[in-house]
Design an enzyme around this catalytic site. Structure first.
Site, mmCIF file in Angstrom:
data_model
loop_
_atom_site.group_PDB
_atom_site.id
_atom_site.type_symbol
_atom_site.label_atom_id
_atom_site.label_comp_id
_atom_site.label_asym_id
_atom_site.label_seq_id
_atom_site.Cartn_x
_atom_site.Cartn_y
_atom_site.Cartn_z
ATOM 1 N N HIS A 179 20.458 31.114 -14.625
ATOM 2 C CA HIS A 179 21.784 31.745 -14.573
ATOM 3 C C HIS A 179 22.633 31.116 -15.688
ATOM 4 O O HIS A 179 22.441 29.945 -16.024
ATOM 5 C CB HIS A 179 22.382 31.438 -13.200
ATOM 6 C CG HIS A 179 23.658 32.135 -12.876
ATOM 7 N ND1 HIS A 179 24.878 31.718 -13.354
ATOM 8 C CD2 HIS A 179 23.924 33.208 -12.088
ATOM 9 C CE1 HIS A 179 25.824 32.505 -12.881
ATOM 10 N NE2 HIS A 179 25.273 33.422 -12.102
ATOM 11 N N ASP A 194 19.990 23.418 -9.870
ATOM 12 C CA ASP A 194 21.001 24.412 -9.530
ATOM 13 C C ASP A 194 20.519 25.079 -8.238
ATOM 14 O O ASP A 194 19.603 25.901 -8.256
ATOM 15 C CB ASP A 194 21.108 25.423 -10.681
ATOM 16 C CG ASP A 194 21.899 26.658 -10.294
ATOM 17 O OD1 ASP A 194 22.407 26.728 -9.150
ATOM 18 O OD2 ASP A 194 21.994 27.569 -11.140
ATOM 19 N N GLN A 233 20.983 29.438 -5.306
ATOM 20 C CA GLN A 233 20.157 30.409 -4.567
ATOM 21 C C GLN A 233 19.102 29.713 -3.720
ATOM 22 O O GLN A 233 18.245 30.370 -3.122
ATOM 23 C CB GLN A 233 19.457 31.376 -5.538
ATOM 24 C CG GLN A 233 20.376 32.164 -6.426
ATOM 25 C CD GLN A 233 21.178 33.227 -5.671
ATOM 26 O OE1 GLN A 233 20.905 33.552 -4.520
ATOM 27 N NE2 GLN A 233 22.193 33.751 -6.323
ATOM 28 N N LYS A 248 27.786 31.591 -1.024
ATOM 29 C CA LYS A 248 26.479 32.256 -0.901
ATOM 30 C C LYS A 248 25.759 31.825 0.374
ATOM 31 O O LYS A 248 24.635 32.238 0.639
ATOM 32 C CB LYS A 248 25.612 31.939 -2.122
ATOM 33 C CG LYS A 248 26.179 32.516 -3.426
ATOM 34 C CD LYS A 248 25.246 32.223 -4.577
ATOM 35 C CE LYS A 248 25.895 32.359 -5.933
ATOM 36 N NZ LYS A 248 26.109 33.731 -6.365
ATOM 37 N N CYS A 287 24.003 37.807 -14.822
ATOM 38 C CA CYS A 287 24.343 36.523 -15.469
ATOM 39 C C CYS A 287 23.091 35.794 -15.958
ATOM 40 O O CYS A 287 23.029 34.554 -15.938
ATOM 41 C CB CYS A 287 25.149 35.610 -14.546
ATOM 42 S SG CYS A 287 26.759 36.257 -14.154
HETATM 43 C C1 LIG Z 1 21.180 30.687 -9.686
HETATM 44 C C2 LIG Z 1 22.670 30.641 -9.746
HETATM 45 N N1 LIG Z 1 23.268 29.582 -10.289
HETATM 46 C C3 LIG Z 1 24.599 29.472 -10.366
HETATM 47 C C4 LIG Z 1 25.398 30.466 -9.897
HETATM 48 C C5 LIG Z 1 26.877 30.322 -10.025
HETATM 49 O O1 LIG Z 1 27.492 30.341 -8.777
HETATM 50 P P1 LIG Z 1 29.074 30.336 -8.708
HETATM 51 O O2 LIG Z 1 29.530 31.537 -9.455
HETATM 52 O O3 LIG Z 1 29.375 30.404 -7.251
HETATM 53 O O4 LIG Z 1 29.516 29.075 -9.338
HETATM 54 C C6 LIG Z 1 24.839 31.624 -9.345
HETATM 55 C C7 LIG Z 1 25.680 32.737 -8.895
HETATM 56 O O5 LIG Z 1 25.237 33.865 -8.781
HETATM 57 C C8 LIG Z 1 23.436 31.687 -9.254
HETATM 58 O O6 LIG Z 1 22.837 32.759 -8.723
#
Ligand SMILES: Cc1ncc(COP(=O)(O)O)c(C=O)c1O
Length: 413
Positions: free
Chosen positions: A126, A202, A205, A228, A370
């Site tokens: 992401h 990270d 997910q 999430k 993203c």
């Molecule tokens: C794999 C992953 N990392 C990071 C994020 C970023 O999350 P946030 O926008 O809540 O900071 C997301 C959001 O969709 C994600 O799917």
């Protein structure tokens, strides 16, 4: 199959949003939990109760409701710490996973990474776990490297040892939000350790969908968002190993993160507050604690099992549509993927497909999710993405399949 005391149909009833049909009178079929999950009544109640019964700032007031707010805020931290098997001093509240990752980039990264170093990430990240490392590389002169992904969306580890040579930081997603691929941390983490690298995962997910034990995973940092995993927006977590956090400089400066301030000099607060400058997101932290209670009561093993079954059911239910031009991306194997299904229908644009599904009450995401570099590498301008969570039933997946069939008829494919 892990036995649950509650079925997805029963769980659905805990979420007030599902009591409302869509404006077209359809049953709401929410298949976009990878973007943000729905919230159970208990989480919504926690927000309302805080604001209506004990709204006060924390760590400051001596009066009763201020003490109650402080206790609830810190109790939520303890719940999160237990949920991931960490010490409460290792749980830093942030706004979201993105801020948690940036905190590491600015605080740990600028202190520890230099021109001679490499940062290893993957081709499926992401943007939130890619752009911060691009910035860190630009600032320090370090080199970025990528673990490649194959056409199925599986990370290729053949050259892992070579890729790890000279690496200071490995930054990798637990689960891909576009393809559902679960990263083989059990292979990557020991290799990264052997190479002397610091490891950030990270978990945006990961943690909503499977048991996470940060000690068993042996990672240094684990970043995630509350929204999430049934919690509110605006609250996230950075887990960091105590000795690393202790050695890191503050990220943001101001109130609450200090012990003593003089005109020329400041000494900083203990962990975790050293990294929590200014008034925290009190209500949302408390409500995230309630979300953690909800998930713990269900059992994360059950959550994972339910998603495996949902993905398996969806793959079977959609397979006949492959003859109409449906292409499903990602590993297509529930053993190594979470409840995310990315697809395209012939040459129908993903946004058109999502709009037709919307007319049936089905909410999916369409676009680049993203992950623009991944989309470019795979040669997909966009994909449609359905993502499953605890409240999704087989009936939801049936409605998805019928909606795709409807789109196939409309576009004559
Ligand atoms: C794999 C992953 N990392 C990071 C994020 C970023 O999350 P946030 O926008 O809540 O900071 C997301 C959001 O969709 C994600 O799917």
């Amino acid at each position: 199959m892990i036995a649950a005391t509650r079925t997805p149909e029963m769980i659905r009833e805990d979420f007030p949003i599902f009591a409302h049909p869509t404006s077209r009178g359809k049953r709401l079929v929410y298949l976009d939990s990878a973007a943000t999950s729905q919230k159970p009544q208990a989480v919504i109640d926690a927000l309302v109760t805080y604001y209506s019964e004990y709204n006060a700032n924390i760590h400051r007031g001596v009066y009763e409701i201020a003490a109650r707010a402080t206790d609830a805020f810190e109790a939520a931290r303890v719940k999160v710490a237990r949920f991931i098997n960490a010490d409460q001093r290792e749980v830093i509240w942030t706004r979201n996973a993105t801020e948690a990752i940036n905190l590491v980039g600015y605080s740990w990264g600028l202190q520890n990474v230099s021109r001679a170093d490499a940062i290893l990430t993957t081709q499926i990240e992401h943007h939130s776990n890619l752009v911060p490392w691009q910035l860190l590389a630009e600032k320090t002169g370090a080199t970025l490297r990528f673990i490649p992904v194959d056409g199925r969306g599986v990370l290729q580890l053949d050259n892992l040892d070579r890729l790890l040579d000279g690496v200071k930081l490995v930054a990798i997603s637990h689960v891909s939000n576009t393809l559902g691929t679960i990263s083989p941390l059990e292979r990557i983490v020991p290799a990264a350790r052997a190479a002397g690298a610091t490891i950030l995962v990270d978990g945006a997910q990961g943690i909503p969908h499977m048991p996470v034990d940060v000690r068993a995973l042996d990672v240094d940092f684990y970043a995630f968002s509350g929204h999430k995993m049934l919690g509110p927006t605006g609250i996230g977590v950075l887990y960091g190993k105590h000795e690393l956090l202790e050695a890191m400089p503050p990220f943001l400066a101001g109130g609450d993160m200090i012990r003593k301030v003089e005109y020329e000099h400041t000494t900083f607060n203990d962990l975790p507050w050293k990294f929590e400058a200014g008034t925290s997101n009190i209500a949302d932290a408390i409500a995230l604690g309630v979300a953690v209670d909800y998930l713990s009561a269900l059992g994360m093993e059950w959550v994972r099992a339910h998603e495996r079954e949902s993905l398996a059911y969806a793959l079977g239910r959609l397979a006949p549509l492959e003859s109409r031009g449906l292409r499903i991306y990602g590993p297509k194997d529930p053993a190594i993927a979470s409840g995310v299904l990315s697809f395209n229908l012939a040459d129908v644009h993903a946004h058109d497909l999502a709009s037709i599904l919307d007319t049936e009450g089905v909410c999916i995401r369409a676009g680049h999710h993203c992950t623009m570099p991944l989309m470019e590498k795979m040669g997909w301008p966009a994909t449609a993405r359905a993502s499953f969570y605890i409240y999704n039933t087989q009936a939801d997946i049936d409605t998805l399949a019928l909606g795709i069939e409807k789109a196939a008829r409309i576009f004559n494919v």
